[in-house]
Write a protein that holds these residues in place. Structure first.
Motif, PDB file in Angstrom:
ATOM      1  N   ARG A 322       2.378  75.142  20.612  1.00 49.06           N
ATOM      2  CA  ARG A 322       1.640  75.040  21.872  1.00 49.06           C
ATOM      3  C   ARG A 322       0.146  75.056  21.628  1.00 49.06           C
ATOM      4  NH1 ARG A 322      -0.795  78.440  25.366  1.00 49.06           N
ATOM      5  NH2 ARG A 322      -0.208  80.245  24.094  1.00 49.06           N
ATOM      6  N   ARG A 323      -0.307  75.971  20.784  1.00 48.02           N
ATOM      7  CA  ARG A 323      -1.734  76.102  20.533  1.00 48.02           C
ATOM      8  C   ARG A 323      -2.258  74.974  19.639  1.00 48.02           C
ATOM      9  NH1 ARG A 323      -4.183  81.729  19.204  1.00 48.02           N
ATOM     10  NH2 ARG A 323      -5.872  80.754  20.359  1.00 48.02           N
ATOM     11  N   LEU A 324      -1.367  74.353  18.880  1.00 48.42           N
ATOM     12  CA  LEU A 324      -1.788  73.288  17.979  1.00 48.42           C
ATOM     13  C   LEU A 324      -2.414  72.131  18.740  1.00 48.42           C
ATOM     14  CD1 LEU A 324      -1.852  72.266  15.048  1.00 48.42           C
ATOM     15  CD2 LEU A 324       0.425  71.299  15.405  1.00 48.42           C
ATOM     16  N   ARG A 325      -1.978  71.929  19.990  1.00 47.79           N
ATOM     17  CA  ARG A 325      -2.544  70.857  20.805  1.00 47.79           C
ATOM     18  C   ARG A 325      -4.052  71.039  20.990  1.00 47.79           C
ATOM     19  NH1 ARG A 325       1.598  72.288  25.610  1.00 47.79           N
ATOM     20  NH2 ARG A 325       3.558  72.064  24.483  1.00 47.79           N
ATOM     21  N   CYS A 326      -4.474  72.302  20.997  1.00 42.75           N
ATOM     22  CA  CYS A 326      -5.889  72.605  21.205  1.00 42.75           C
ATOM     23  C   CYS A 326      -6.719  72.323  19.961  1.00 42.75           C
ATOM     24  CB  CYS A 326      -6.065  74.073  21.580  1.00 42.75           C
ATOM     25  SG  CYS A 326      -5.006  74.614  22.919  1.00 42.75           S
ATOM     26  N   LEU A 327      -6.046  72.193  18.823  1.00 42.74           N
ATOM     27  CA  LEU A 327      -6.738  72.027  17.554  1.00 42.74           C
ATOM     28  C   LEU A 327      -6.914  70.558  17.171  1.00 42.74           C
ATOM     29  CD1 LEU A 327      -6.141  74.092  14.360  1.00 42.74           C
ATOM     30  CD2 LEU A 327      -5.804  71.637  14.226  1.00 42.74           C
ATOM     31  N   LEU A 375       7.077  58.905  11.226  1.00 40.66           N
ATOM     32  CA  LEU A 375       7.220  59.582  12.516  1.00 40.66           C
ATOM     33  C   LEU A 375       6.475  58.825  13.613  1.00 40.66           C
ATOM     34  CD1 LEU A 375       6.743  63.294  11.365  1.00 40.66           C
ATOM     35  CD2 LEU A 375       8.891  62.084  11.794  1.00 40.66           C
ATOM     36  N   ARG A 376       7.129  58.661  14.756  1.00 39.81           N
ATOM     37  CA  ARG A 376       6.532  57.904  15.858  1.00 39.81           C
ATOM     38  C   ARG A 376       6.558  58.677  17.181  1.00 39.81           C
ATOM     39  NH1 ARG A 376       5.014  55.820  12.092  1.00 39.81           N
ATOM     40  NH2 ARG A 376       5.168  53.654  11.387  1.00 39.81           N
ATOM     41  N   ASP A 377       6.708  59.994  17.121  1.00 42.14           N
ATOM     42  CA  ASP A 377       6.761  60.799  18.342  1.00 42.14           C
ATOM     43  C   ASP A 377       5.339  61.091  18.815  1.00 42.14           C
ATOM     44  OD1 ASP A 377       6.459  62.324  15.994  1.00 42.14           O
ATOM     45  OD2 ASP A 377       7.075  64.162  17.025  1.00 42.14           O
ATOM     46  N   MET A 378       4.703  60.074  19.371  1.00 44.22           N
ATOM     47  CA  MET A 378       3.315  60.205  19.798  1.00 44.22           C
ATOM     48  C   MET A 378       3.177  61.239  20.924  1.00 44.22           C
ATOM     49  SD  MET A 378       1.437  58.203  17.884  1.00 44.22           S
ATOM     50  CE  MET A 378       2.502  58.684  16.513  1.00 44.22           C
ATOM     51  N   ALA A 379       2.155  62.063  20.830  1.00 48.20           N
ATOM     52  CA  ALA A 379       1.955  63.131  21.814  1.00 48.20           C
ATOM     53  C   ALA A 379       1.770  62.581  23.220  1.00 48.20           C
ATOM     54  CB  ALA A 379       0.742  63.977  21.415  1.00 48.20           C
ATOM     55  N   VAL A 380       1.089  61.464  23.337  1.00 48.13           N
ATOM     56  CA  VAL A 380       0.775  60.915  24.645  1.00 48.13           C
ATOM     57  C   VAL A 380       2.007  60.370  25.361  1.00 48.13           C
ATOM     58  CG1 VAL A 380       0.252  58.549  23.918  1.00 48.13           C
ATOM     59  CG2 VAL A 380      -0.983  59.551  25.860  1.00 48.13           C
ATOM     60  N   THR A 381       3.045  60.007  24.593  1.00 55.74           N
ATOM     61  CA  THR A 381       4.265  59.467  25.204  1.00 55.74           C
ATOM     62  C   THR A 381       5.385  60.494  25.279  1.00 55.74           C
ATOM     63  OG1 THR A 381       5.022  58.614  23.058  1.00 55.74           O
ATOM     64  CG2 THR A 381       3.745  57.125  24.462  1.00 55.74           C
ATOM     65  N   SER A 382       5.175  61.662  24.694  1.00 61.23           N
ATOM     66  CA  SER A 382       6.231  62.677  24.706  1.00 61.23           C
ATOM     67  C   SER A 382       5.848  63.889  25.549  1.00 61.23           C
ATOM     68  CB  SER A 382       6.539  63.134  23.266  1.00 61.23           C
ATOM     69  OG  SER A 382       5.381  63.683  22.660  1.00 61.23           O
ATOM     70  N   GLY A 383       4.813  63.714  26.375  1.00 59.54           N
ATOM     71  CA  GLY A 383       4.424  64.786  27.278  1.00 59.54           C
ATOM     72  C   GLY A 383       3.671  65.914  26.608  1.00 59.54           C
ATOM     73  N   GLN A 384       3.214  65.700  25.370  1.00 65.64           N
ATOM     74  CA  GLN A 384       2.498  66.744  24.642  1.00 65.64           C
ATOM     75  C   GLN A 384       0.984  66.581  24.731  1.00 65.64           C
ATOM     76  OE1 GLN A 384       4.164  69.360  23.122  1.00 65.64           O
ATOM     77  NE2 GLN A 384       5.920  68.429  24.129  1.00 65.64           N
ATOM     78  N   TRP A 385       0.522  65.659  25.556  1.00 73.20           N
ATOM     79  CA  TRP A 385      -0.913  65.433  25.733  1.00 73.20           C
ATOM     80  C   TRP A 385      -1.165  65.165  27.208  1.00 73.20           C
ATOM     81  CZ3 TRP A 385      -4.882  66.080  22.457  1.00 73.20           C
ATOM     82  CH2 TRP A 385      -6.124  65.559  22.806  1.00 73.20           C
TER      83      TRP A 385
END
Length: 424
Positions: A322-327, A375-385
């Protein structure tokens, strides 16, 4: 920082092939390599010749130095005349100036195939050393000896040298994409895509692995973004071997030497004790991984005090998804692999461990990084951004303003494009 006459590195173009000045840390100074440093075989392919560094470095007669180098390297390196290098750089014209620092200046030049038999026409980078500066004759000689004998796709190629009277010059292959530092931190540069960052990390890792895997390991000792140069396809090549040192011999576990390096990159045990091992390079590699991941400099005095040291600031974020998104570098705007970022963060955490024995070896690092390429699990398409109706560019700008996004707990997520830290 110690007082010195050295100038900070000043890039004049984005397409800059440069070898950055060394920022000397407190109580850091130049060391005198021992005779054994350069007199042993290091690797079977290519093998180090029995070239005595101390013999060459004590000879003030440039003619004798040239004779020794010619005898040692033959056609592997070209011995250029100063007049020839003046010609290929239009007398070191300011129009061809790529950059300058404590070492002197770097100029772009062009050689044609008529200059020397076997030399192909090409662009080159000519480094003119300031003998009275921090990087003088001994660093010039160290670079000739190491790069004259080491050949690898992920090491910059040294084409030749010039030793004429008091002048010391080096001629390298020209690297059209310049340094990784310029791409990560220059204000006007386009952000490097995630896949390109991975490619650069893998290439740089292979360069270090080659040095560490030699029969007599070579410790690079100055691994940082400014010493990672990029060709037209973003293939990474390590440059500047002026501080490189042979690894421990026999039953020795480390090399003891005076401490030299750059704030933020040097391993803590090396700074504290002067004990140098290949694991010192691993720590520096971990710092560069964090720079690739975050878009922040290893040391940035323009930030709040608790954020100035990248390793200290990043560690609490590295083990929490969760916090990694901030980094992660906001300029990526969610165009990165969530799993890939997590694995890179954990790898970086291992590399910057305070215990050298806990740091992984280069082959394991390469294996981990290469496994992330598919790996292709982009953050912007997987709800992580956080997605906004506006473009990803504006979304990155949203973070650049330092706002807090609900549910993310991210503070001070500012795009890192600060000026280079200058020696004081």
């Amino acid at each position: 920082m110690e007082d010195s006459k050295s100038k900070p590195w000043i890039p004049f173009t984005a397409n800059c092939c440069s070898v950055e000045d060394h920022s000397i840390c407190r109580n850091f100074s130049r060391c005198k390599p021992s005779r054994s440093d350069f007199s042993k075989n290091v690797a079977p392919l290519p093998s180090f010749r029995r070239l005595l560094f101390s013999d060459l470095s004590t000879r003030s007669n440039s003619t004798r130095i040239n004779e020794d180098l010619q005898q040692s390297f033959g056609q592997d390196l070209y011995d250029f005349q100063l007049s020839e290098l003046r010609g290929v750089t239009q007398n070191f014209s300011s129009n061809f100036l790529l950059g300058e620092g404590g070492f002197g200046t770097v100029h772009k030049g062009y050689v044609d195939d008529s200059l020397r038999p076997g030399l192909k026409a090409q662009a080159v980078a000519v480094k003119l050393l300031d003998i009275e500066g921090l990087q003088g004759h001994r660093e010039w000689l160290a670079e000739v000896i190491f790069l004259g004998q080491l050949r690898h796709p992920n090491l910059v190629k040294l084409i030749g040298y010039c030793c004429e009277d008091e002048e010391r010059l080096l001629v390298y292959e020209f690297m059209p994409r310049g340094s990784l530092e310029n791409h990560l931190f220059k204000r006007l540069s386009v952000s490097l895509p995630w896949c390109t960052r991975l490619k650069i990390a893998i290439g740089a890792a292979k360069g270090l692995a080659f040095l560490h895997g030699a029969e007599k390991p070579v410790i690079y000792r100055d691994f940082k973004t400014s010493n990672i140069l990029l060709d037209s396809d973003f293939n990474a090549k390590l440059s500047d071997f002026g501080l490189a040192k042979m690894g421990p011999e026999g039953s020795n576990t480390h090399v003891t030497t005076r401490v030299m390096g750059t704030y933020g990159y040097a391993a803590p045990e090396y700074v504290n004790t002067g004990h140098l091992t290949t694991k010192s390079d691993i720590y520096s590699f971990g710092v560069v991984l964090l720079e690739l991941l975050t878009g922040r400099r290893a040391m940035d005095k323009t930030r709040p005090k608790d954020e100035q040291n990248l390793v200290d600031w990043a560690k609490p974020y590295l083990t929490s998804t969760r916090r990694l998104r901030c980094l992660v570098d906001p300029r990526l705007a969610g165009q990165y692999s969530v799993k890939g970022a997590k694995e890179m963060a954990l790898l970086a955490l291992q590399c910057v461990s305070l215990q050298p024995r806990d740091r992984p070896k280069m082959p394991a690092i390469i294996e981990t990084l290469e496994s992330l390429q598919h790996l292709r699990d982009m953050a912007v398409t997987s709800g992580q951004w956080p997605v906004s109706p506006k473009s990803g560019k504006n979304n990155a700008a949203y973070y650049a303003k330092g706002r807090k996004e609900s549910g993310f707990g991210c503070k001070n997520s500012v795009v890192a494009a600060s000026p280079r830290i200058k020696s004081k």
